[in-house]
Design a protein around this motif. Structure first.
Motif, PDB file in Angstrom:
ATOM      1  N   ALA D  16       0.872  -1.191  -0.131  1.00  0.00           N
ATOM      2  CA  ALA D  16       0.198   0.155  -0.040  1.00  0.00           C
ATOM      3  C   ALA D  16       1.081   0.876  -0.604  1.00  0.00           C
ATOM      4  N   GLY D  17       2.320   1.060   0.888  1.00  0.00           N
ATOM      5  CA  GLY D  17       2.903   2.343   0.592  1.00  0.00           C
ATOM      6  C   GLY D  17       3.373   2.658  -0.380  1.00  0.00           C
ATOM      7  N   VAL D  18       3.640   1.532  -0.738  1.00  0.00           N
ATOM      8  CA  VAL D  18       4.271   1.622  -3.032  1.00  0.00           C
ATOM      9  C   VAL D  18       3.106   2.366  -3.788  1.00  0.00           C
ATOM     10  N   LEU D  19       1.916   1.751  -3.237  1.00  0.00           N
ATOM     11  CA  LEU D  19       0.915   2.260  -4.367  1.00  0.00           C
ATOM     12  C   LEU D  19       0.794   3.661  -3.669  1.00  0.00           C
ATOM     13  N   THR D  20       1.333   4.212  -2.545  1.00  0.00           N
ATOM     14  CA  THR D  20       0.658   5.624  -2.316  1.00  0.00           C
ATOM     15  C   THR D  20       1.551   6.582  -3.361  1.00  0.00           C
ATOM     16  N   SER D  22       2.989   5.780  -5.892  1.00  0.00           N
ATOM     17  CA  SER D  22       3.044   5.460  -6.801  1.00  0.00           C
ATOM     18  C   SER D  22       2.196   5.488  -8.267  1.00  0.00           C
ATOM     19  N   LEU D  23       0.678   5.455  -7.487  1.00  0.00           N
ATOM     20  CA  LEU D  23      -0.511   5.958  -8.236  1.00  0.00           C
ATOM     21  C   LEU D  23      -0.184   6.796  -8.983  1.00  0.00           C
ATOM     22  N   ARG D  24      -0.766   6.620  -9.988  1.00  0.00           N
ATOM     23  CA  ARG D  24      -1.131   8.222 -10.338  1.00  0.00           C
ATOM     24  C   ARG D  24      -2.484   9.384 -10.012  1.00  0.00           C
ATOM     25  N   ASN D  25      -3.079   8.976  -9.798  1.00  0.00           N
ATOM     26  CA  ASN D  25      -4.681   9.731  -8.974  1.00  0.00           C
ATOM     27  C   ASN D  25      -4.582   9.928  -7.652  1.00  0.00           C
ATOM     28  N   ALA D  26      -4.710  10.781  -7.618  1.00  0.00           N
ATOM     29  CA  ALA D  26      -4.949  11.044  -6.254  1.00  0.00           C
ATOM     30  C   ALA D  26      -5.807  10.722  -5.214  1.00  0.00           C
ATOM     31  N   VAL D  27      -6.503  10.658  -5.709  1.00  0.00           N
ATOM     32  CA  VAL D  27      -7.447   9.613  -4.820  1.00  0.00           C
ATOM     33  C   VAL D  27      -7.525   8.041  -4.524  1.00  0.00           C
ATOM     34  N   HIS D  28      -6.688   7.812  -5.323  1.00  0.00           N
ATOM     35  CA  HIS D  28      -6.940   6.643  -5.151  1.00  0.00           C
ATOM     36  C   HIS D  28      -5.032   6.163  -4.778  1.00  0.00           C
ATOM     37  N   CYS D  29      -4.266   7.562  -5.240  1.00  0.00           N
ATOM     38  CA  CYS D  29      -3.104   7.309  -3.632  1.00  0.00           C
ATOM     39  C   CYS D  29      -3.727   7.483  -2.024  1.00  0.00           C
ATOM     40  N   SER D  30      -4.989   8.154  -2.356  1.00  0.00           N
ATOM     41  CA  SER D  30      -5.439   8.319  -0.683  1.00  0.00           C
ATOM     42  C   SER D  30      -5.659   6.781  -0.030  1.00  0.00           C
ATOM     43  N   LEU D  31      -6.651   6.275  -1.409  1.00  0.00           N
ATOM     44  CA  LEU D  31      -7.208   5.332  -0.472  1.00  0.00           C
ATOM     45  C   LEU D  31      -6.345   3.912  -0.245  1.00  0.00           C
ATOM     46  N   ALA D  32      -5.004   4.172  -0.907  1.00  0.00           N
ATOM     47  CA  ALA D  32      -3.857   2.853  -0.773  1.00  0.00           C
ATOM     48  C   ALA D  32      -3.557   3.638   0.464  1.00  0.00           C
ATOM     49  N   LEU D  33      -3.151   4.808   1.057  1.00  0.00           N
ATOM     50  CA  LEU D  33      -2.574   5.370   2.513  1.00  0.00           C
ATOM     51  C   LEU D  33      -4.023   5.057   3.748  1.00  0.00           C
TER      52      LEU D  33
ATOM     53  N   ALA E  27      11.897   0.341   7.875  1.00  0.00           N
ATOM     54  CA  ALA E  27      12.738   0.808   7.125  1.00  0.00           C
ATOM     55  C   ALA E  27      12.441   1.305   5.519  1.00  0.00           C
ATOM     56  N   VAL E  28      11.634  -0.270   5.626  1.00  0.00           N
ATOM     57  CA  VAL E  28      10.996   0.126   3.810  1.00  0.00           C
ATOM     58  C   VAL E  28       9.835   1.173   3.465  1.00  0.00           C
ATOM     59  N   LEU E  29       9.151   1.219   4.811  1.00  0.00           N
ATOM     60  CA  LEU E  29       7.683   2.100   5.058  1.00  0.00           C
ATOM     61  C   LEU E  29       8.727   3.771   4.463  1.00  0.00           C
ATOM     62  N   PHE E  30       9.591   3.283   5.553  1.00  0.00           N
ATOM     63  CA  PHE E  30      10.040   5.287   5.318  1.00  0.00           C
ATOM     64  C   PHE E  30      10.395   5.187   4.014  1.00  0.00           C
ATOM     65  N   MET E  31      11.600   4.758   3.430  1.00  0.00           N
ATOM     66  CA  MET E  31      11.961   5.225   2.358  1.00  0.00           C
ATOM     67  C   MET E  31      11.064   4.996   1.336  1.00  0.00           C
ATOM     68  N   THR E  32       9.740   4.509   1.176  1.00  0.00           N
ATOM     69  CA  THR E  32       9.212   4.500   0.346  1.00  0.00           C
ATOM     70  C   THR E  32       8.322   5.651   0.408  1.00  0.00           C
ATOM     71  N   GLY E  33       8.353   6.348   2.136  1.00  0.00           N
ATOM     72  CA  GLY E  33       7.485   7.526   1.983  1.00  0.00           C
ATOM     73  C   GLY E  33       8.685   8.927   1.442  1.00  0.00           C
ATOM     74  N   LEU E  34      10.478   8.569   1.699  1.00  0.00           N
ATOM     75  CA  LEU E  34      10.885   9.405   1.654  1.00  0.00           C
ATOM     76  C   LEU E  34      11.396   9.380  -0.084  1.00  0.00           C
ATOM     77  N   ILE E  35      11.303   8.405  -0.874  1.00  0.00           N
ATOM     78  CA  ILE E  35      11.242   8.802  -1.997  1.00  0.00           C
ATOM     79  C   ILE E  35       9.855   9.225  -2.479  1.00  0.00           C
ATOM     80  N   GLY E  36       8.998   9.369  -2.033  1.00  0.00           N
ATOM     81  CA  GLY E  36       7.377   9.760  -2.205  1.00  0.00           C
ATOM     82  C   GLY E  36       7.507  11.235  -2.083  1.00  0.00           C
ATOM     83  N   VAL E  37       8.609  11.773  -1.120  1.00  0.00           N
ATOM     84  CA  VAL E  37       7.890  13.418  -0.921  1.00  0.00           C
ATOM     85  C   VAL E  37      10.062  14.181  -2.132  1.00  0.00           C
ATOM     86  N   LEU E  38      10.354  12.753  -3.163  1.00  0.00           N
ATOM     87  CA  LEU E  38      11.257  13.647  -3.734  1.00  0.00           C
ATOM     88  C   LEU E  38      10.783  13.588  -4.709  1.00  0.00           C
TER      89      LEU E  38
END
Lengths: 517, 531, 497, 179, 115
Positions: D16-20, D22-33, E27-38
């Motif tokens: 879910a984190g990765v999806l948040t 990487s997803l394109r649509n912001a709403v989808h992102c928030s759902l993943a979150l 750690a995985v989540l943290f890095m995910t978030g970090l990359i997301g911010v960037l």
């Protein structure tokens, strides 16, 4: 020569500073007439005092007289040391004498910035007095340099020539350039004193008491030579002189031509301090050649000058050659002759410059080609011209004869060739002066001469008379003057003549009293 | 007065500046009078210390000490010795003269005098600081007002490259390219000056901090450091070089000099006077105060560097002066050249020469500031400093011309001026050790002669450009007084140098005794081991 | 057996008095703003300043009478260090309020709330100065920062302000994320959040990474390179009083935390973090100063100069001694006066000419000699020119570095003085040397004049007679006297060991 | 059993984190979150922190995320053409590298901090929420109060920033905060 | 159910999940978030990524709290959640302001100021 005679009153300091003070006092004057009278009074008093000094001078001794001594820059051993001996005493009198005449001359010939003019004249007198009276090298140097300031202004501000500013600058620059070298020479002397005694000293008497190796003497000699030669000027260093004397005002020319400070320096410093160098054959050779060259060159150039003042300039150079020859003959007659000649020039050459001034006043120029038959209009001028001119040539009965005769005697003693060449100078001198006299004074009256031209007025007449009187006095009865010199000249000869041994052998008794204990 | 003389000298200008802040700018006369009064007080007090200095006792006198920060070991410790005293005197003279020279500045008069007073007070502060911290403090403080004085009241220089010069001599071009590239605006000059001096200052600060740290005494007190601190080996050398080059950049010694002529040229007259007169001496003074006092052995070992560099200073400065066409460049480079003499005098470590060097600092202050004052006058009248385009000014300004000649004479070392004594002493004293340099120095005198006369001729003689027919002489006493004051000081001290010599000598003699006769440190250490 | 106890005596509450008082005062001001229609924002401002003044007096009273102590299991400490920083913050806040008054007049709405947000941030920073554990650090840091998010974006109609707020916010929360993660790692390694209990803990990778993350987060707050990227934009975009506030108060508070953290919790690892600070300091100074040269906007210029100043401050941390911390504190004091003063001038000028471009400062001396002269003083103090405060501050820092023989740092610092001189002088040049394009005189309002005068007095007094202030700083850090001396030589233990 | 649960929660969280991100649509992102937050609560439960799990669900998932969704809806963002910084793409590789390093270091770390007193037995006795509450109102009282003021400030701040107030000039109230 | 089980056998090595597993996840989540911010351009998603980072910290805190028998970690996580809520409110408010002015929430489009 190394004894010092004190005198109760600091007469030399008075002679130096009285004109200075006088100059300051007249600064405050508004009334021009009063100003002139005051200046004349100051100069006259100065003359009186110097005459008094001459009267109190003890002749026939080498002692330093009227000595004054005060510490000035102790770490360097520089002291305010004044004294006169036979070499310098007459110059003091001559300076005072000429100054009075200058003031008289300037009385109504100088019309612009009169106050400054008289101040400059008095300042010049003071500095020249300082030059002749000081026997500390640095004090001497100080006055030597200070003299430039009033003379610079005199040439620059009151010179009649168009290029007076150029001339003034050239004069100052040349002299300064020379004096830098001279200072180096003095410094080297002092350094040598330091090496020997572990203290610096610039006192003539102290420096005389230390032995200096020949090599160093030569080095120092040439340094000092440069300084003196520029001032004198000895021949290759003379190029400022025509400019300064022709562009400058008559009073300045009189001072420069009449007071031979450069050659005085040789007798005052080079000879006593550097006896070995002074009698070194190379040095003597070079100086002799320069002297002879000056005689011949000056005379020849003088002949072809159309302008009287330029003629006088080169005649003065020529006469200076005589002085040099006499000095470096290194015998009693030569040195005495050159010394008396220096004094004589103060009357004769200076006198001729005065006369040139009179001419200038009346004609606005001194060009020989433009004037002819002046005797018809101005008989008095013609008479004085004759008297002073004869003195300049060296006719017997005038002072010039005494000097030149002694010099030639000395030169012949040294080496007959010197004498032989020098004699030609006398002939040339007669030639150029008489030719000039013939052209300008005699001959038909030219119409370029204004009809309303007047003969000498009283003031000018007094000048001429005073000069003539001196000329004849020395010419006819020179012994008072020669007596004053004898002691010092003898001491000089003892020190430098080739016969004597190394100066240092005499050291013990030459050492001044204050170093004995 | 007595004991508080130094405080009076130091704070009179500061208080004057503070008072000026509160004076309305409309009251221009009041502003000027305030400046004049405060500088006059400083002058009187410095006159007092100069003459009341007890030469028999020597050492630091009129000492005042106020603790400032015990934490860092700093105290406001004031006192003058035979070197500082005359320099304080010189600064006060120049300040007083500078106030009058600037009398006609109409633009932002108030600010001008504030900065001028601060500049002078800071300079005076350096000369009387017996605490390394305050030495640096005042030193750095003196730099900044320069910036503003230059920038606000300065003038653009065309530069000696682009001045009237149909031939376009090659030497000048290349010289200019290497050493004076960049703009000729006053801003450039001001910035260059400030950055150079600040850079020098921080280098010196590094040295000061090293002294502070490695002495282990936790104090900036020069007197204590002098007695107790011992530096050896490479450390001492490093410190010495930092101190030397840090302070020499303001002196300025040859490779570090290029800010100075530019700065001089751009600065208003009074600033140039103070700048060339005393600011540059801060360098020499500080080297003596810090280097000679605290690191005597190292000084003995390395001071020859100064003797080497001074040759370049003398020759280079002289040559450029000769070719320069801008009055202030000529004077500026001549100053730069003359600084070489002081270094020579310092380097020889000889009683005579060092005394000469100190006197030269004083003498040069008077002579150069005279010249700058008059160059300033000429500039104010003609708005030109281009020598070839000027000429014949003597007709318009005889007084200035006369004074200018005396100034030149003094600068050359005319006998009768105090410069002469100094020059002779330097030349004599360093002959034993550095004959070559002495020869160069003598040549330098000849060169000085040449360029100063060249300039004088160019300015005052020749044909007067009708364009300058309206110019006027210094007629009012306000304009004449500073020049006469400087001339009088120079001549009076030149004729009666006795007290001056004693004052300087009383300090120089023990200092050199220390430098020349301290046993080498190696033996000291071995002695330490033996006991 | 686990115990829960809450025995707060009245004397304990006394320690919290300044914050409690200020909070209550804030609420009163807020209520007045809501309830009284006719109350003007100036009155609110002076009320807030009054409250701050009383708080400040209280703090000074504490400091003088030595009222110190620790509460909540050492999570809240009120020692002299904290008092010093609190006084600093209160002073800064009061000055900021002074310089805000003129500025807030131009707000269209929410004038009263502005003062509340400022004071609220101040409260947060006061807590920061007292916080002695990582959780308090996190909470108080965010508390103070969120006020700034709002304040930076306060000019809603000005896109630059909103944009600055957004950038600041993004980077701020990013830093918060780093901080939180760092805290978690440190907690895992030490089992505690309280600094004093961490001391002496053996080193490990987790601890190192944790503290690096925390350092990074605090680096954001103080604007050290490479965490500086928000500084120029935010400084430029934010309302100028807020910029002024940002430029000093959060830095002070964050430095209080840094000092506590590194001096108390990490004293044993000094050799490691000294290197960290040396590098950060060198980079910050050089980067800040070099980039500042090219700036055309005065706020950006001060932003980069601020980065460089923080580099200077970190010299003290790099020294890592009591002297270092004293120097930091004294330097901050000098920086406070100079920087706030400079911003006060910027506001006065900006209010008049509606521009912050350096070009528009041309000829300021002719338009307002007072403002120009005070700006000159402040800039020179920032550059470190005697006799102004900045010089003493820098010198103190250098001495501290010198005592630790950090020569590289020293040389870079000294060189940077010269560089910084250059760009400060450029501004000086514009003000004094250039001629104004528009010669109308600029008149500063009274509150700004007050702030400027305070700045001038502070700058001069600290420069000319710094003794008492240095003593104050010295006395505030007496507890660090044990880490003066040789560098602690406990090596990091092997991983897993 | 524990492993299974842990594996589930952990895997879904990470995905879910990765999806948040990487997803394109912001709403989808928030759902993943939202998914991430809920599974995080599960992990908390595994760690004996029921109270925290509840807070996570109520505050995070229930309040914060809904706020996000509201804003997303309000702003009615269109799906972006380009949702990533191209120029920062290289950072991903850098980030991965740092990440691996970090992971290695972290996994090597002991995390053997000082043991506290709140052993599971103690918590069992007092009950988790009770223990948390007591701690919060004793040791963390001050922080609690601070957070209180913080939230007050947040409210004021949000109002100041978004609310368009009654304009004093004309007295008309502008309609909504968001145009 | 699960809760009771965990409570009864908290430290049984067989069922015990090693701490490093939680650390790994966080750690995985943290890095995910970090990359997301960037890398993300949308501000709201950047904010979300920060939330992920905060959550990663929370997992760590709670896990350590559990394994170290200390309540401090859990309290910390609690406060972090509270702070995150406040920040989200302010942050979203700012985003709304920017959106209103600029109609954009992308990093690249916010460029009045130089980055």
């Amino acid at each position: 020569m190394q004894e010092e005679l004190q005198f109760g009153f600091p007469i030399l300091s008075f002679l130096i500073f009285f004109p200075f003070l006088g100059a300051l006092v007249i600064w405050g004057f508004k009334d021009l007439d009063l100003l002139k009278k005051a200046t004349l009074g100051i100069a006259g008093l100065e003359l009186l005092v110097s005459a008094l000094m001459l009267l109190r001078f003890v002749p026939e001794t080498a002692a330093m007289q009227f000595s004054e001594h005060a510490s000035w820059i102790p770490p360097l051993g520089i002291s305010y040391h004044l004294a006169v001996d036979g070499v310098s005493v007459l110059f003091v009198g001559l300076t005072a004498f000429l100054t009075v005449l200058l003031v008289l001359y300037a009385w109504d010939t100088v019309t612009t910035r009169q106050k400054e003019f008289y101040m400059s004249i008095l300042a010049l007198e003071a500095t020249v007095m300082g030059i002749f009276a000081s026997i500390d090298l640095i004090v001497f140097f100080v006055f030597w340099e200070l003299m430039l300031i009033p003379s610079y202004f005199l040439i620059k501000l009151w010179g009649p020539g168009e290029h007076r500013q150029y001339a003034a600058l050239k004069y100052v620059l040349y002299t300064l350039l020379g004096s830098v070298f001279m200072l180096v020479g003095f410094a080297l002397l002092s350094l040598h004193h330091f090496d020997v005694k572990q203290v610096y000293s610039f006192d003539l008497l102290d420096l005389m008491s230390i032995p200096i190796p020949l090599g160093q003497q030569l080095l120092i000699f040439w340094f000092i030579f440069l300084g003196l030669a520029f001032k004198a000027p000895i021949v290759p260093f003379h190029s400022w002189l025509p400019d300064a004397l022709t562009q400058g005002p008559i009073p300045m020319s009189v001072m420069l031509a009449g007071l031979k400070m450069g050659t005085y320096g040789f007798l005052r410093f080079s000879f006593p301090l550097l006896p070995d160098a002074s009698r070194d054959s190379t040095v003597v050779g070079i100086l002799m050649v320069l002297g002879l060259a000056a005689i011949v060159y000056g005379a020849i150039v003088a002949i072809i000058q159309p302008d009287f003042r330029r003629l006088l300039v080169f005649s003065s150079i020529s006469h200076l050659g005589f002085v040099v020859i006499g000095m470096f003959a290194l015998n009693f007659q030569g040195i005495q002759g050159s010394l008396i000649t220096m004094i004589n020039l103060g009357f004769s050459t200076a006198g001729l410059f005065f006369l040139a001034g009179f001419m200038w006043e009346r004609l606005g120029h001194t060009d020989v080609r433009q004037c002819s038959g002046l005797a018809k209009k101005m008989p008095q001028l013609a008479i004085y011209f004759l008297i002073i001119g004869m003195a300049s040539i060296g006719l017997p009965g005038t002072n010039g004869f005494i000097g030149e005769f002694l010099i030639l005697l000395g030169a012949f003693q040294a080496w007959w060739v010197y004498g032989a060449i020098a004699v030609t100078g006398v002939i040339f001198a007669a030639a150029y002066f008489l030719w000039f006299y013939e052209r300008a004074i005699f001959g038909p009256l030219k119409d370029t001469i204004p009809a309303a031209i007047k003969d000498l007025n009283t003031r000018e007449w007094v000048i001429g008379l005073a000069l003539s009187a001196m000329i004849f006095w020395i010419g006819i009865y020179p012994s008072p003057f020669l007596r004053m010199m004898n002691g010092s000249v003898q001491a000089l000869v003892d020190r430098v003549s080739p016969g004597t041994t190394m100066a240092q052998q005499n050291m013990a008794h030459l050492t001044p009293d204050r170093y004995r204990n | 007065m007595g004991d508080y003389a130094l405080l009076i000298i130091l704070f009179a200008p500061f208080l004057g500046a503070t008072a000026l802040v509160f004076i309305p700018r409309r009251e221009e006369l009041l502003v000027r009078l305030t400046a004049a009064v405060s500088s006059g007080i400083a002058l009187l007090a410095s006159f007092y210390i100069f003459f009341a200095y007890d030469t028999a006792k020597g050492g630091y006198q009129f000492v005042q000490r106020f603790s400032w920060s015990d934490e860092l070991g700093i105290a406001l410790y004031l006192g003058v010795d035979g070197i500082g005293g005359p320099l304080v005197f010189a600064s006060a003279i120049l300040l007083f003269a500078g106030v009058f020279v600037s009398w006609h500045i109409a633009d932002r008069t108030k600010e001008f005098y504030i900065f001028l007073l601060i500049l002078a007070a800071a300079t005076i502060g350096v000369f009387m600081s017996l605490d390394l911290f305050f030495l640096y403090f005042f030193y750095e403080m003196s730099v900044l007002p320069m910036y503003l004085l230059l920038g606000m009241w300065g003038s653009h220089t065309k530069g000696y490259l682009s001045m009237t010069d149909p031939e376009g001599l090659k030497l000048r071009d290349s010289v200019g390219f290497i050493f004076n590239f960049g703009s000729n605006s006053k801003e450039y000059a001001a910035m260059k000056l400030t950055l150079f001096l600040s850079a020098g200052a921080v280098v010196a600060l590094m040295g000061i901090l090293l002294i502070y740290h490695f002495s282990g005494l936790h104090t900036f007190d020069i007197v204590v450091l002098r007695e107790k601190a011992h530096f050896t080996g490479p450390l001492a050398t490093v410190i010495w070089f930092l101190i030397f080059f840090g302070f020499a950049s303001i002196a300025p010694i040859w490779p570090l000099h290029s800010w100075s002529p530019v700065g001089h040229a751009a600065a208003p007259a009074a600033t140039s006077m103070l700048h060339a007169g005393v600011l540059m001496k801060l360098g020499h003074f500080s080297i003596i105060r810090v280097g000679y006092e605290i690191l005597p052995e190292t000084t003995r070992e390395w001071i020859f560097v100064a003797a080497i560099l001074c040759v370049f200073s003398i020759i280079y400065g002289g040559l450029v002066s000769y070719f320069a066409k801008d009055t202030k460049y000529v004077i500026g480079y001549s100053s730069s050249s003359h600084m070489g003499y002081i270094f020579l005098g310092m380097a020889a470590l000889d009683y005579i020469s060092l005394t000469g060097a100190v006197i030269y600092m004083f003498a040069h202050a008077l002579a150069t500031s005279m010249l700058f004052a008059m160059a300033g006058w000429v500039y104010d009248q003609t708005h030109s400093r281009d020598i070839p385009s000027l000429g014949g000014l003597v007709e318009r300004m005889p007084f200035i011309a006369g004074a200018f000649i005396i100034g030149c004479m003094a600068s050359i070392g005319m006998p009768g001026t105090v410069n002469f004594i100094a020059e002779v002493m330097i030349i004599l004293g360093s002959w034993q050790k550095y004959p070559f340099q002495v020869v160069v120095a003598v040549f330098g005198i000849v060169l000085t002669l040449a360029y100063l006369f060249k300039m004088m001729r160019g300015l005052f003689y020749g044909q007067l450009d009708p364009h300058y027919a309206h110019t006027s002489d210094a007629k009012h006493w306000v304009d004449r007084m500073p020049l006469l004051l400087l001339i009088a000081c120079s001549i009076i001290l030149g004729i009666f140098p006795g007290h001056f010599l004693e004052v300087v000598g009383s300090t120089v003699a023990p200092m050199l005794e220390r430098i020349n006769h301290v046993a080498p440190l190696i033996t000291q250490n071995t002695q330490g081991l033996l006991h | 057996m686990m115990t829960f106890d809450l025995n707060l005596s009245s004397s304990d509450l006394l320690l919290l008095m300044p914050e409690i008082f200020l909070t209550l005062w804030l609420c009163v001001v807020l209520c007045l703003d809501f309830s009284l229609k006719r109350i003007t924002h100036q009155q609110l401002a002076y009320l807030s300043i009054g409250g701050l003044g009383m708080t400040g007096l209280m703090l000074v009273g504490f400091d003088v009478s030595g009222i110190t102590g620790a509460l909540f299991k050492n999570m809240f400490v009120l020692d002299h260090l904290a008092l010093f920083f609190k006084i600093l913050i209160v002073l800064a806040t009061a000055l900021v309020l002074f310089i805000s008054i003129d500025y807030v007049r131009d707000f269209r709405f929410f004038r009263g709330e502005y003062y509340c947000m400022v004071v609220m941030s101040a409260i947060g920073m006061m807590f920061m100065a007292s916080s002695n554990d990582l959780l308090s650090v996190f909470v108080t840091l965010e508390f103070s920062t969120f006020g700034f998010y709002v304040l930076v974006a306060y000019l809603r109609d000005d896109m630059r302000s909103s944009e600055a707020g957004l950038k600041f916010f993004i980077l701020g929360v990013f830093a918060a994320g780093l901080l939180a993660y760092g805290i978690s790692l440190v907690y895992g390694e030490t089992g505690t959040l309280i600094f004093s209990e961490m001391a002496g803990n053996p080193g490990s990778y987790g601890l190192a990474i944790g503290f690096i993350l925390i350092f990074a987060a605090l680096g954001f707050k103080i604007g050290a390179v490479p965490f500086h990227s928000w500084i120029p934009d935010t400084y430029q975009g934010a309302p100028t009083p807020v910029t002024a506030f940002l430029s000093i108060a959060p830095k002070g508070a964050a430095l209080a935390i840094l000092i506590r953290m590194f001096y108390v919790a990490l004293a044993t690892f000094k050799p490691m973090w000294v290197i960290l600070f040396v590098i950060a300091s060198i980079v910050s100074m050089t980067y800040g100063n070099v980039v500042a040269i090219a700036q055309k906007n005065i706020k950006r210029l001060l932003a980069y100069s601020g980065i460089a100043q923080i580099g200077n401050v970190m010299i003290g941390l790099a020294a890592g001694t009591k002297q270092g911390s004293d120097a930091i504190m004294f330097y901050l004091l000098t920086y406070l006066f100079a920087n706030l003063g400079a911003f006060a001038v910027i506001i006065a000028v900006g209010q008049f000419i509606k521009s912050d471009e350096i070009e528009d400062y041309n000829g300021l001396n002719r338009r307002s000699p007072f403002l120009a002269a005070s700006m000159l003083l402040f800039l020179l103090s920032l550059a470190g020119v005697p006799p102004l405060a900045g010089f003493i501050g820098k010198l103190y820092l250098f001495v501290a570095a010198m005592e630790q023989e950090l020569y590289t740092l020293l040389i870079v610092g000294l060189v940077n003085i010269v560089i910084s001189m250059y760009y400060y002088l450029i501004v000086v040049k514009k003000m004094y040397i250039n001629e104004p394009t528009d010669p109308t005189p600029i008149v500063a309002s009274t509150p700004i004049k007050v702030a400027v005068c305070v700045g001038i007095v502070g700058t001069l007094v600290l420069g000319i007679y710094p003794g008492p202030f240095i003593d104050w700083a010295v006395n505030a850090t007496l507890m660090f006297s044990n880490i003066v001396g040789p560098v602690a030589a406990i090596p990091i233990s092997s991983p897993g060991g | 059993m524990m492993w299974l649960l842990f594996g589930y929660f952990a895997t879904v969280s990470i995905v879910a984190g990765v999806l948040t991100v990487s997803l394109r649509n912001a709403v989808h992102c928030s759902l993943a979150l939202l998914t991430l937050l809920l599974h995080m609560a599960g992990l908390f439960v595994l760690l004996n922190s029921e109270f925290l799990a509840m807070v996570q669900i109520i505050v995070y998932a229930g309040a914060i995320l809904i706020l996000y969704l509201f804003v997303l809806m309000l702003l009615s963002l269109k799906t972006e053409e380009q949702h990533l910084h191209k120029k920062y793409a290289f950072m991903v590789f850098g980030g991965m590298f740092i990440f691996v390093e970090l992971l290695i270091f972290l996994l090597q770390s002991p995390f053997g901090g000082k043991k506290g007193e709140a052993t599971p037995e103690v918590i069992l006795q007092t009950d988790h929420s009770h223990a948390i509450g007591l701690t919060m109102f004793s040791d963390y009282l001050l922080l609690f109060e601070i957070v209180g003021i913080f939230l007050l400030g947040a409210v004021i701040g949000a109002i100041v920033l978004t609310k368009a107030p009654t304009k004093p000039e004309n007295g008309h109230s502008t309609s909504t905060a968001i145009s | 159910m699960a809760i009771q089980q965990v409570r009864q056998f908290p430290n049984d090595p067989t069922t015990m999940i090693p701490l490093s597993a939680y650390v790994f996840v966080s750690a995985v989540l943290f890095m995910t978030g970090l990359i997301g911010v960037l890398v993300r351009r949308n501000f709201i998603i950047v904010l979300m990524s920060v939330e992920i980072m905060l959550n990663a910290a929370n997992i760590n805190l709670v896990a350590f709290s559990h394994y170290l028998d200390s309540l401090a970690g859990q309290l910390a996580a609690l406060f972090i959640i509270a702070i995150a809520a406040g920040e989200a409110a302010v942050g979203l408010a700012i985003i709304i302001v920017v959106f209103r002015g600029k109609m954009a929430t992308n990093v690249d489009e916010i460029n009045i100021l130089k980055w």
